[in-house]
Design a protein around this motif. Structure first.
Motif, PDB file in Angstrom:
ATOM      1  N   LYS A 170      -1.442   4.140  -2.814  1.00 12.33           N
ATOM      2  CA  LYS A 170      -0.847   2.811  -2.945  1.00 12.33           C
ATOM      3  C   LYS A 170      -1.468   2.076  -4.135  1.00 12.33           C
ATOM      4  O   LYS A 170      -2.602   2.349  -4.543  1.00 12.33           O
ATOM      5  CB  LYS A 170      -1.074   1.988  -1.675  1.00 12.33           C
ATOM      6  CG  LYS A 170      -0.486   2.609  -0.413  1.00 12.33           C
ATOM      7  CD  LYS A 170       1.032   2.588  -0.412  1.00 12.33           C
ATOM      8  CE  LYS A 170       1.592   3.120   0.904  1.00 12.33           C
ATOM      9  NZ  LYS A 170       3.077   3.083   0.921  1.00 12.33           N
ATOM     10  N   ASP A 171      -0.718   1.111  -4.673  1.00  8.45           N
ATOM     11  CA  ASP A 171      -1.166   0.348  -5.831  1.00  8.45           C
ATOM     12  C   ASP A 171      -1.800  -0.977  -5.414  1.00  8.45           C
ATOM     13  O   ASP A 171      -1.390  -1.596  -4.431  1.00  8.45           O
ATOM     14  CB  ASP A 171       0.007   0.052  -6.772  1.00  8.45           C
ATOM     15  CG  ASP A 171       0.562   1.312  -7.398  1.00  8.45           C
ATOM     16  OD1 ASP A 171      -0.231   2.241  -7.669  1.00  8.45           O
ATOM     17  OD2 ASP A 171       1.788   1.379  -7.617  1.00  8.45           O
ATOM     18  N   LEU A 172      -2.764  -1.399  -6.200  1.00  9.01           N
ATOM     19  CA  LEU A 172      -3.424  -2.686  -5.986  1.00  9.01           C
ATOM     20  C   LEU A 172      -2.506  -3.824  -6.401  1.00  9.01           C
ATOM     21  O   LEU A 172      -1.883  -3.780  -7.464  1.00  9.01           O
ATOM     22  CB  LEU A 172      -4.716  -2.737  -6.816  1.00  9.01           C
ATOM     23  CG  LEU A 172      -5.657  -3.922  -6.582  1.00  9.01           C
ATOM     24  CD1 LEU A 172      -6.401  -3.752  -5.266  1.00  9.01           C
ATOM     25  CD2 LEU A 172      -6.655  -4.033  -7.746  1.00  9.01           C
ATOM     26  N   TRP A 185      -6.530  -9.245   2.120  1.00  6.36           N
ATOM     27  CA  TRP A 185      -5.081  -9.096   2.317  1.00  6.36           C
ATOM     28  C   TRP A 185      -4.306  -9.335   1.027  1.00  6.36           C
ATOM     29  O   TRP A 185      -3.243  -8.750   0.820  1.00  6.36           O
ATOM     30  CB  TRP A 185      -4.601 -10.072   3.390  1.00  6.36           C
ATOM     31  CG  TRP A 185      -4.686  -9.538   4.786  1.00  6.36           C
ATOM     32  CD1 TRP A 185      -5.704  -9.714   5.676  1.00  6.36           C
ATOM     33  CD2 TRP A 185      -3.709  -8.750   5.462  1.00  6.36           C
ATOM     34  NE1 TRP A 185      -5.423  -9.088   6.868  1.00  6.36           N
ATOM     35  CE2 TRP A 185      -4.196  -8.488   6.769  1.00  6.36           C
ATOM     36  CE3 TRP A 185      -2.455  -8.244   5.104  1.00  6.36           C
ATOM     37  CZ2 TRP A 185      -3.482  -7.739   7.695  1.00  6.36           C
ATOM     38  CZ3 TRP A 185      -1.738  -7.500   6.037  1.00  6.36           C
ATOM     39  CH2 TRP A 185      -2.262  -7.251   7.322  1.00  6.36           C
ATOM     40  N   ARG A 186      -4.787 -10.170   0.155  1.00  5.12           N
ATOM     41  CA  ARG A 186      -4.037 -10.521  -1.047  1.00  5.12           C
ATOM     42  C   ARG A 186      -3.883  -9.345  -2.006  1.00  5.12           C
ATOM     43  O   ARG A 186      -2.959  -9.328  -2.821  1.00  5.12           O
ATOM     44  CB  ARG A 186      -4.703 -11.709  -1.754  1.00  5.12           C
ATOM     45  CG  ARG A 186      -4.706 -12.978  -0.931  1.00  5.12           C
ATOM     46  CD  ARG A 186      -5.364 -14.128  -1.655  1.00  5.12           C
ATOM     47  NE  ARG A 186      -4.547 -14.600  -2.775  1.00  5.12           N
ATOM     48  CZ  ARG A 186      -4.943 -15.547  -3.626  1.00  5.12           C
ATOM     49  NH1 ARG A 186      -6.136 -16.111  -3.485  1.00  5.12           N
ATOM     50  NH2 ARG A 186      -4.152 -15.920  -4.608  1.00  5.12           N
ATOM     51  N   TRP A 187      -4.776  -8.360  -1.905  1.00 10.99           N
ATOM     52  CA  TRP A 187      -4.689  -7.211  -2.804  1.00 10.99           C
ATOM     53  C   TRP A 187      -3.753  -6.112  -2.308  1.00 10.99           C
ATOM     54  O   TRP A 187      -3.482  -5.174  -3.044  1.00 10.99           O
ATOM     55  CB  TRP A 187      -6.076  -6.617  -3.045  1.00 10.99           C
ATOM     56  CG  TRP A 187      -6.804  -7.267  -4.168  1.00 10.99           C
ATOM     57  CD1 TRP A 187      -6.483  -7.244  -5.499  1.00 10.99           C
ATOM     58  CD2 TRP A 187      -8.005  -8.045  -4.087  1.00 10.99           C
ATOM     59  NE1 TRP A 187      -7.394  -7.958  -6.243  1.00 10.99           N
ATOM     60  CE2 TRP A 187      -8.341  -8.457  -5.402  1.00 10.99           C
ATOM     61  CE3 TRP A 187      -8.840  -8.426  -3.035  1.00 10.99           C
ATOM     62  CZ2 TRP A 187      -9.476  -9.221  -5.685  1.00 10.99           C
ATOM     63  CZ3 TRP A 187      -9.969  -9.185  -3.329  1.00 10.99           C
ATOM     64  CH2 TRP A 187     -10.275  -9.579  -4.635  1.00 10.99           C
ATOM     65  N   VAL A 188      -3.277  -6.181  -1.078  1.00 10.79           N
ATOM     66  CA  VAL A 188      -2.494  -5.065  -0.550  1.00 10.79           C
ATOM     67  C   VAL A 188      -1.003  -5.325  -0.686  1.00 10.79           C
ATOM     68  O   VAL A 188      -0.543  -6.470  -0.569  1.00 10.79           O
ATOM     69  CB  VAL A 188      -2.849  -4.758   0.924  1.00 10.79           C
ATOM     70  CG1 VAL A 188      -4.334  -4.477   1.080  1.00 10.79           C
ATOM     71  CG2 VAL A 188      -2.417  -5.870   1.860  1.00 10.79           C
ATOM     72  N   PRO A 189      -0.208  -4.279  -0.945  1.00  9.92           N
ATOM     73  CA  PRO A 189       1.247  -4.444  -1.017  1.00  9.92           C
ATOM     74  C   PRO A 189       1.843  -4.683   0.367  1.00  9.92           C
ATOM     75  O   PRO A 189       1.151  -4.543   1.391  1.00  9.92           O
ATOM     76  CB  PRO A 189       1.718  -3.098  -1.600  1.00  9.92           C
ATOM     77  CG  PRO A 189       0.640  -2.124  -1.236  1.00  9.92           C
ATOM     78  CD  PRO A 189      -0.642  -2.903  -1.225  1.00  9.92           C
ATOM     79  N   GLY A 190       3.126  -5.013   0.394  1.00 16.83           N
ATOM     80  CA  GLY A 190       3.771  -5.412   1.634  1.00 16.83           C
ATOM     81  C   GLY A 190       3.918  -4.325   2.669  1.00 16.83           C
ATOM     82  O   GLY A 190       4.168  -4.619   3.839  1.00 16.83           O
ATOM     83  N   ASP A 191       3.754  -3.063   2.265  1.00 18.54           N
ATOM     84  CA  ASP A 191       3.889  -1.972   3.225  1.00 18.54           C
ATOM     85  C   ASP A 191       2.533  -1.454   3.708  1.00 18.54           C
ATOM     86  O   ASP A 191       2.428  -0.337   4.212  1.00 18.54           O
ATOM     87  CB  ASP A 191       4.713  -0.820   2.630  1.00 18.54           C
ATOM     88  CG  ASP A 191       4.100  -0.226   1.370  1.00 18.54           C
ATOM     89  OD1 ASP A 191       3.127  -0.813   0.835  1.00 18.54           O
ATOM     90  OD2 ASP A 191       4.587   0.828   0.917  1.00 18.54           O
ATOM     91  N   VAL A 192       1.504  -2.284   3.541  1.00 17.62           N
ATOM     92  CA  VAL A 192       0.158  -1.936   4.006  1.00 17.62           C
ATOM     93  C   VAL A 192      -0.346  -3.008   4.957  1.00 17.62           C
ATOM     94  O   VAL A 192      -0.189  -4.209   4.699  1.00 17.62           O
ATOM     95  CB  VAL A 192      -0.822  -1.782   2.822  1.00 17.62           C
ATOM     96  CG1 VAL A 192      -2.265  -1.656   3.311  1.00 17.62           C
ATOM     97  CG2 VAL A 192      -0.454  -0.565   1.978  1.00 17.62           C
ATOM     98  N   THR A 193      -0.936  -2.575   6.058  1.00 19.53           N
ATOM     99  CA  THR A 193      -1.567  -3.487   7.007  1.00 19.53           C
ATOM    100  C   THR A 193      -3.080  -3.243   6.996  1.00 19.53           C
ATOM    101  O   THR A 193      -3.525  -2.091   6.977  1.00 19.53           O
ATOM    102  CB  THR A 193      -1.028  -3.260   8.432  1.00 19.53           C
ATOM    103  OG1 THR A 193       0.336  -3.679   8.480  1.00 19.53           O
ATOM    104  CG2 THR A 193      -1.812  -4.068   9.465  1.00 19.53           C
TER     105      THR A 193
END
Length: 251
Positions: free
Chosen positions: A232-234, A30-38
Motif C-alpha cells: 500500500k502507498d503512504l 490514521w492520516r497516513w493510511v489510504p481509505g482501504d486500510v484500517t
C-alpha cells in the motif's frame, strides 16, 4: 459512475500498531493510511518512568510486544508495527531485531519498528548523512546516535529538546518547526525527527520546501514501512517519502 451504497465500504486491509502505554498520536497515524486500510492499535502495559532512559529500556523488552501483537493479529492485522522509536533503538540493533522476531512469533506476517522503519525511510529518500532532532534527554539521545551509526548512517549532528517525559506530550507544531530549523545542517541530506510522541504530519511538506531536502519523521516512517509491507502507498501529500521510488531518488 454511480456508487451503490448498499455495496458498503471498500474491503479493508489491517495494519496493527503496538504503541507504548502513553501514546497519544492515534489520529496522526490514521492520516497516513489510504481509505482501504484500517489501523488496529493496542498498547503495551504501563511501566514505571523514573526517567526517560529507564522507561524506554523497560519498553525495549520483547515481552512488552507479545500481548499487543496477539491482540491486533487476532482482529486481522497483516503487518504489525511497534510505534515507539526509543523503545526500539535503545538496546541497539540486535535488540531491535529481537522485537521484530517476537512480533513474528506472535503471529505478525510482517513486523517493523519505528527505529528500523526510520533507517529504511532515510535510505528511501536518498539519505546517507542525517541531521537528527529529538525531544529526549541526553542518555537516550546518545543511544539514538549509536543506533543510526550501527545501522550504517552517518550522523551530521543531533539536536535535542531535552525534555522530561511528561513534557514531550505537549510539544506543539511550532516547536517542531523550530527544532527542525535549528537542527538542520548544510552537510546533511535528510533531517530525521525522532519520537512518535511528536506531532509532525502537517509540518513535513512545508519544512521540505523551506529546507530543500527530505524530512523523515518517526510516525511517518513507521506507517510508510507498515504500508509498504502490504503493498500500500503512504498518504502524505507533498511529502518526499510518499513519492514513488523513482521520483524520490531523483528529487
Amino acid at each position: 459512475m454511480k456508487t451503490d451504497l448498499a455495496d458498503g465500504p471498500a474491503p479493508q486491509t489491517g495494519v496493527g500498531v503496538v504503541a507504548p502505554f502513553d501514546f497519544r498520536q492515534d489520529r496522526e497515524l490514521w492520516r497516513w493510511v489510504p481509505g482501504d486500510v484500517t489501523v488496529y492499535l493496542a498498547r503495551t502495559a504501563s511501566v514505571p518512568s523514573w526517567d526517560n532512559l529507564d522507561m524506554v529500556s523497560r519498553l525495549n523488552r520483547p515481552s512488552q510486544v507479545v500481548g499487543p501483537t496477539r491482540e491486533v493479529c487476532g482482529v486481522g492485522a497483516e503487518v504489525v508495527a511497534y510505534a515507539c522509536t526509543a523503545c526500539a533503538f535503545t538496546g541497539g540493533v540486535e535488540r531491535e531485531r529481537a522485537l521484530r522476531e517476537a512480533m513474528r512469533i506472535e503471529g505478525a506476517r510482517h513486523a517493523v519498528t519505528a527505529a528500523s522503519a526510520a533507517v529504511e525511510a532515510i535510505g528511501q529518500v536518498g539519505g546517507t548523512k542525517v541531521a537528527v532532532v529529538h525531544p529526549y534527554q541526553r542518555p537516550v539521545g546518545d543511544r539514538l546516535r549509536e543506533f543510526l551509526t550501527e545501522s550504517g548512517l552517518a550522523v551530521a549532528d543531533t539536536t535535542p529538546l531535552g525534555l522530561p517525559v511528561a513534557q514531550v506530550y505537549s510539544v506543539t507544531y511550532r516547536e517542531v518547526f523550530d527544532l527542525v530549523r535549528r537542527g538542520d545542517r548544510d552537510d546533511a541530506d535528510v533531517v530525521f525527527v525522532s519520537c512518535t510522541a511528536l506531532p509532525t504530519y502537517d509540518v513535513i511538506a512545508p519544512l521540505e520546501q523551506e529546507l530543500g531536502k527530505p524530512v523523515v519523521t518517526a510516525n511517518q516512517a513507521t506507517m510508510w514501512a507498515a504500508l509498504r509491507a502490504i503493498g500500500k502507498d503512504l498518504n502524505g501529500p507533498g511529502q518526499s517519502l510518499a513519492l514513488p521510488s523513482q521520483e524520490t531518488q531523483s528529487s
